[in-house]
Design a protein around this motif. Structure first.
Motif, PDB file in Angstrom:
ATOM      1  N   LEU A  51     -39.335  65.982 -61.936  1.00 40.29           N
ATOM      2  CA  LEU A  51     -38.905  67.305 -61.485  1.00 40.29           C
ATOM      3  C   LEU A  51     -37.897  67.960 -62.429  1.00 40.29           C
ATOM      4  N   LYS A  52     -37.482  67.243 -63.463  1.00 44.87           N
ATOM      5  CA  LYS A  52     -36.604  67.857 -64.456  1.00 44.87           C
ATOM      6  C   LYS A  52     -37.354  68.068 -65.776  1.00 44.87           C
ATOM      7  N   ASP A  62     -38.428  61.355 -57.607  1.00 47.71           N
ATOM      8  CA  ASP A  62     -38.522  62.709 -58.134  1.00 47.71           C
ATOM      9  C   ASP A  62     -38.226  62.800 -59.625  1.00 47.71           C
ATOM     10  N   TYR A  63     -37.374  61.898 -60.124  1.00 51.26           N
ATOM     11  CA  TYR A  63     -36.938  62.010 -61.512  1.00 51.26           C
ATOM     12  C   TYR A  63     -37.263  60.746 -62.314  1.00 51.26           C
ATOM     13  N   CYS A  64     -37.596  60.959 -63.593  1.00 49.62           N
ATOM     14  CA  CYS A  64     -37.878  59.813 -64.450  1.00 49.62           C
ATOM     15  C   CYS A  64     -36.569  59.077 -64.750  1.00 49.62           C
ATOM     16  N   LEU A  65     -36.704  57.877 -65.261  1.00 49.39           N
ATOM     17  CA  LEU A  65     -35.511  57.061 -65.534  1.00 49.39           C
ATOM     18  C   LEU A  65     -34.579  57.747 -66.527  1.00 49.39           C
ATOM     19  N   ASP A  66     -35.182  58.412 -67.529  1.00 49.42           N
ATOM     20  CA  ASP A  66     -34.369  59.145 -68.511  1.00 49.42           C
ATOM     21  C   ASP A  66     -33.506  60.197 -67.809  1.00 49.42           C
ATOM     22  N   GLN A  68     -32.632  60.411 -64.783  1.00 47.49           N
ATOM     23  CA  GLN A  68     -31.640  59.857 -63.855  1.00 47.49           C
ATOM     24  C   GLN A  68     -30.348  59.515 -64.588  1.00 47.49           C
ATOM     25  N   ASN A  69     -30.467  59.367 -65.931  1.00 42.20           N
ATOM     26  CA  ASN A  69     -29.313  58.906 -66.705  1.00 42.20           C
ATOM     27  C   ASN A  69     -28.816  59.913 -67.730  1.00 42.20           C
ATOM     28  N   ARG A  70     -29.260  61.167 -67.633  1.00 42.38           N
ATOM     29  CA  ARG A  70     -28.811  62.135 -68.621  1.00 42.38           C
ATOM     30  C   ARG A  70     -28.756  63.518 -67.995  1.00 42.38           C
ATOM     31  N   GLU A  71     -28.019  64.387 -68.625  1.00 45.24           N
ATOM     32  CA  GLU A  71     -27.914  65.774 -68.194  1.00 45.24           C
ATOM     33  C   GLU A  71     -28.618  66.602 -69.254  1.00 45.24           C
ATOM     34  N   MET A  72     -29.651  67.344 -68.872  1.00 43.94           N
ATOM     35  CA  MET A  72     -30.328  68.199 -69.841  1.00 43.94           C
ATOM     36  C   MET A  72     -29.832  69.629 -69.706  1.00 43.94           C
ATOM     37  N   GLU A  73     -29.823  70.358 -70.819  1.00 44.17           N
ATOM     38  CA  GLU A  73     -29.308  71.723 -70.816  1.00 44.17           C
ATOM     39  C   GLU A  73     -30.330  72.723 -70.265  1.00 44.17           C
ATOM     40  N   PHE A  74     -31.615  72.382 -70.379  1.00 42.77           N
ATOM     41  CA  PHE A  74     -32.620  73.294 -69.809  1.00 42.77           C
ATOM     42  C   PHE A  74     -32.731  73.067 -68.314  1.00 42.77           C
ATOM     43  N   ASP A  75     -33.261  74.078 -67.612  1.00 40.06           N
ATOM     44  CA  ASP A  75     -33.327  73.980 -66.165  1.00 40.06           C
ATOM     45  C   ASP A  75     -34.503  73.128 -65.710  1.00 40.06           C
ATOM     46  N   VAL A 232     -38.680  75.244 -70.162  1.00 43.18           N
ATOM     47  CA  VAL A 232     -39.361  74.753 -71.354  1.00 43.18           C
ATOM     48  C   VAL A 232     -40.828  74.514 -71.000  1.00 43.18           C
ATOM     49  N   LEU A 233     -41.714  75.016 -71.838  1.00 46.34           N
ATOM     50  CA  LEU A 233     -43.146  74.819 -71.608  1.00 46.34           C
ATOM     51  C   LEU A 233     -43.775  74.243 -72.867  1.00 46.34           C
ATOM     52  N   THR A 234     -44.373  73.055 -72.736  1.00 44.10           N
ATOM     53  CA  THR A 234     -45.051  72.436 -73.876  1.00 44.10           C
ATOM     54  C   THR A 234     -46.499  72.119 -73.484  1.00 44.10           C
ATOM     55  N   PHE A 235     -47.334  71.907 -74.486  1.00 41.75           N
ATOM     56  CA  PHE A 235     -48.733  71.574 -74.223  1.00 41.75           C
ATOM     57  C   PHE A 235     -48.845  70.175 -73.623  1.00 41.75           C
ATOM     58  N   ALA A 236     -48.016  69.267 -74.122  1.00 43.05           N
ATOM     59  CA  ALA A 236     -48.071  67.892 -73.635  1.00 43.05           C
ATOM     60  C   ALA A 236     -46.672  67.277 -73.647  1.00 43.05           C
ATOM     61  N   GLY A 237     -46.526  66.222 -72.870  1.00 44.62           N
ATOM     62  CA  GLY A 237     -45.266  65.493 -72.827  1.00 44.62           C
ATOM     63  C   GLY A 237     -45.559  64.008 -72.884  1.00 44.62           C
ATOM     64  N   THR A 238     -44.736  63.259 -73.605  1.00 46.24           N
ATOM     65  CA  THR A 238     -44.971  61.814 -73.653  1.00 46.24           C
ATOM     66  C   THR A 238     -44.718  61.228 -72.262  1.00 46.24           C
ATOM     67  N   ARG A 239     -45.434  60.183 -71.987  1.00 50.03           N
ATOM     68  CA  ARG A 239     -45.262  59.507 -70.702  1.00 50.03           C
ATOM     69  C   ARG A 239     -43.893  58.846 -70.627  1.00 50.03           C
ATOM     70  N   GLU A 240     -43.379  58.755 -69.403  1.00 48.49           N
ATOM     71  CA  GLU A 240     -42.161  57.983 -69.219  1.00 48.49           C
ATOM     72  C   GLU A 240     -42.464  56.533 -69.615  1.00 48.49           C
ATOM     73  N   LYS A 241     -41.532  55.943 -70.347  1.00 49.20           N
ATOM     74  CA  LYS A 241     -41.738  54.541 -70.742  1.00 49.20           C
ATOM     75  C   LYS A 241     -41.388  53.638 -69.557  1.00 49.20           C
TER      76      LYS A 241
END
Ligand SMILES: [Zn+2]
Ligand SMILES: [Zn+2]
Length: 248
Positions: A51-52, A62-66, A68-75, A232-241
């Motif tokens: 969801l982020k 709702d949120y990936c592990l990344d 859950q452990n970081r604050e991103m500047e984009f909404d 942020v809109l991208t064509f693809a996103g890497t999978r959560e590890k």
């Protein structure tokens, strides 16, 4: 006809009636220019996205592990596809093999994904390349995508307000994980005219979201310049590890 020559012709004359992945003739016009068979092989993120950052999750919640452990500047970040298989092939061809025409169908998938969110936006900004890199490549693949998206969403595209100041290393060539990537991209972006982004909701467009560091750094300067929100809109996103399993 030699295959080399037909390949050359196919670069000159883009056949809109052929699938961009397998090159077979499309039985009917396709919005994404992909046949059903190839589309079925793409990994659509759908409701399995964080969801982020929007990347496909392997964990529950709702949120990936990344995130859950970081604050991103984009909404929020969104992508229609996981960065696997044919999605990688399309991005590689668009980015490194001069197949600019691929942007059309790829951008339609991005537009459709973003429309699901029903979010109001004031302007579309592609993640810029450093002028050296752009000169080398001849174009910015994110700008090609952003042009189609802006036109479909009837939004202005802003190519001037965000600049890449630092000719950063390709993040794939970096060792040392996220800290190294963040250091590499630190102060990479600059807003040229804060008045243009102040109070605005920006849709930032890029080809792929991997760690999110690029989008994060670009969003950071836009927010510092007074942007109200950055999606942020991208064509693809890497999978959560998947979480690293301790050796037993
Ligand atoms: Zn196909
Ligand atoms: Zn996430």
């Amino acid at each position: 006809m030699s295959s080399k020559f037909s390949k050359f012709l196919s670069l000159l004359f883009v056949d809109e009636h052929n699938c961009v992945v397998c090159d077979r003739e499309l039985p009917k016009p396709s919005r994404y220019r992909i046949c059903n068979k190839c589309y079925a092989l793409l990994e659509v993120i759908g409701d399995k996205g964080c969801l982020k950052c929007g990347r496909m999750m392997v964990s529950e919640g709702d949120y990936c592990l990344d995130c859950q452990n970081r604050e991103m500047e984009f909404d929020r970040a969104f992508a229609p596809l996981a960065y696997n298989g044919a999605a990688v092939a399309l991005v590689t061809k668009l980015k490194f093999h001069g197949r600019k025409y691929l942007a059309q169908g790829m951008a339609k998938q991005m537009t459709d994904r973003f429309l699901e969110e029903e979010k109001a936006v004031d302007a579309v900004i592609p993640v810029p390349l450093h002028p050296n890199r752009q000169k080398q490549r001849g174009y910015n693949q994110s700008e090609l995508l952003a042009r189609v998206i802006a036109s479909d969403l009837r939004l202005p595209i802003d190519l001037a307000s965000l600049r890449r100041e630092k000719d950063t290393l390709a993040s794939s060539s970096l060792q040392g994980g996220r800290a190294a990537r963040e250091e590499n991209l630190k102060d990479a972006f600059k807003v040229t005219d804060a008045e243009k982004v102040k109070g605005k909701t920006i849709l930032l467009v890029d080809d792929v979201l991997t760690t999110g560091t690029t989008a994060n750094q670009a969003a950071k300067v836009l927010k510092q310049a007074g942007a109200k929100a950055v999606y942020v809109l991208t064509f693809a996103g890497t999978r959560e590890k998947p979480p690293i399993q301790a050796d037993s």
